[in-house]
Scaffold this active site. Structure first.
Site, short mmCIF file in Angstrom:
data_model
loop_
_atom_site.label_atom_id
_atom_site.label_comp_id
_atom_site.label_asym_id
_atom_site.label_seq_id
_atom_site.Cartn_x
_atom_site.Cartn_y
_atom_site.Cartn_z
N ASP A 122 0.79 -1.23 0.00
CA ASP A 122 0.00 0.00 0.00
C ASP A 122 0.82 1.28 0.00
O ASP A 122 0.26 2.38 0.08
CB ASP A 122 -0.98 -0.01 1.18
CG ASP A 122 -2.10 -1.01 0.95
OD1 ASP A 122 -2.61 -1.05 -0.18
OD2 ASP A 122 -2.45 -1.75 1.89
N ASP A 187 -6.96 -4.46 -5.42
CA ASP A 187 -6.63 -3.10 -4.95
C ASP A 187 -5.24 -2.66 -5.42
O ASP A 187 -4.95 -1.48 -5.58
CB ASP A 187 -6.64 -3.02 -3.41
CG ASP A 187 -7.73 -3.84 -2.74
OD1 ASP A 187 -8.10 -4.88 -3.29
OD2 ASP A 187 -8.18 -3.44 -1.66
N1 GLY Z 1 -7.53 -1.58 0.10
C1 GLY Z 1 -8.41 -2.06 1.06
C2 GLY Z 1 -9.84 -1.73 0.81
O1 GLY Z 1 -10.22 -1.32 -0.25
O2 GLY Z 1 -10.59 -1.88 1.74
#
Ligand code: GLY
Length: 419
Positions: A122, A187
């Protein structure tokens, strides 16, 4: 008929009235759009001015509302730290008011050590939403260095044997059914934007090549034949083969988690922007079609948290109690991400883009209505209500989420800029 004085006069009058109507309609449309953007940014300024008086500890980044109703924060190691600074940059971009720039700089620089984070994928979300917007708006050379280091950290999670960036380290799957050896989540498409940026400003193609390899794998392995998407793809780290696929943040493994679909629509659109490879645009467009044409998409185009909740053929493998959800929660964050993505995607599709732009506008109108937009001083000073974090974890259900705000502001700016 020849031109007499009278019918020349009549024609001029008719054209005059016609032009007047067109001018009135155009003015009406522009006024409506401008009013909406102005109203939403006024509310955003109001909310975030208050937020800045409450959130004063630069190690704690506003995220959501806790079950006891208080403001909940996260630290620099979490995936959501970059969205508050990013939102402040968007306020500066819209208002040009230096007070927002100063606040954005302060909160962005509070994330500095995030550039060395190699424990999850992330770093792209965290650093590009904050420093990335900061660099775009100020060209601060220090920010560029931080962003290149962040791309380096993210790239450390790429293994050429698999050809993807490992989202999370190896662990038991959330439902306990598998071990995730090399898990990659949809994601992760969003983190690739940092890599494209880093190659452009450093001249090193490594980051871009990693991003393209990852996106090709995601197109092959996360996207189903009907252009819905899986959440997690678990690879064999030695062979790069897919071991299994799941949708752990959604209703069931074969369902479509709304925000996962949104990340895909946005991510593949962005990868098309950076590569001009039509396969990515086609993937983004068909994923958008899945979202927009879905019989379970409510009329306001703000999705339920998963497209398949309570449907036959979709069986949760977590403790789901339908009686706790007499109304299926919506996810405004997914809608905000999709709106922003569709504004961009529509610009790549010529006349075919019109319907996507209209859908993006419709979503913004919905989110700008009292159904989702917070009243001044309410909602712990977040902008949007009614998002969902993770229902299978029983957390963040029907709450504000900082990333809903971020993509909402981004969508408004894209709306403002489009012709
Ligand atoms: N990246 C985690 C979510 O979208 O909750």
């Amino acid at each position: 008929m020849g031109l007499t004085k009278n019918n020349v006069f009549n024609k001029i009058a008719v054209y005059g009235i016609g032009l007047g109507i067109v001018a009135f309609q155009v003015a009406g449309m522009v006024t409506g759009k401008d009013d909406l953007i102005k109203k939403d940014f006024a509310l955003a300024e109001n909310q975030y001015s208050r937020m800045l008086t409450v959130a004063t500890d630069l190690t704690k980044f506003p995220r959501t509302t806790a079950p006891n109703g208080t403001l909940k924060y996260t630290g620099v190691g979490d995936w959501t730290g970059g969205f508050f600074p990013g939102g402040l940059w968007y306020l500066y971009e819209y208002t040009k008011d230096v007070k927002w720039k100063q606040a954005a700089e302060k909160w962005t620089e509070a994330l500095a050590k995030g550039q060395y984070n190699t424990v999850h994928h992330d770093v792209g979300f965290v650093m590009y939403c904050s420093y990335g917007n900061g660099y775009r708006l100020t060209k601060n050379p220090e920010y560029k260095k931080v962003l290149i280091q962040s791309a380096e950290s993210l790239s450390s999670r790429f293994d050429p044997k698999v050809g993807s960036i490992k989202s999370w380290n190896s662990k038991a799957s959330w439902d306990g059914k598998n071990t995730w050896h090399y898990p990659v989540i949809i994601d992760n498409m969003m983190n690739l934007e940092l890599l494209f940026f880093a190659s452009k400003v450093s001249g090193n193609p490594k980051y871009r090549n990693i991003a393209i390899s990852h996106a090709k794998n995601a197109m092959r392995d996360h996207v189903r034949p009907d252009y819905s998407s899986y959440h997690v793809v678990n690879y064999d780290p030695e062979t790069g083969k897919v071991l299994n696929r799941q949708t752990c943040q959604g209703f069931s493994d074969n369902s479509t988690w709304a925000r996962g679909q949104a990340w895909g629509i946005y991510g593949f659109t962005m990868v098309y922007r950076e590569t001009k490879d039509k396969r990515f645009l086609e993937t983004a467009r068909k994923m958008a079609d899945f979202y927009l044409n879905n019989k379970n998409l409510p009329a306001d185009k703000v999705p339920y948290w998963d497209f398949n909740v309570n449907q036959p053929g979709y069986k949760p493998d977590w403790k789901y109690d339908a009686s706790k959800f007499p109304v299926v929660p919506r996810d405004a964050s997914a809608a905000a991400v999709v709106s922003s993505a569709l504004f961009e995607m529509s610009t790549y599709l010529g006349n075919g883009g019109k319907k996507y732009k209209q859908a993006a506008e419709k979503i913004l109108q919905s989110l700008s209505s009292p159904d989702y937009l917070a009243k001044p001083g309410s909602n712990n000073n977040f902008i949007l209500e009614h998002s969902v974090g993770s229902i299978p974890h029983g957390t963040e259900i029907d709450v504000p989420l900082i990333y809903a705000d971020y993509y909402f502001l981004e969508a408004l700016l894209r709306y403002q800029k489009e012709g």
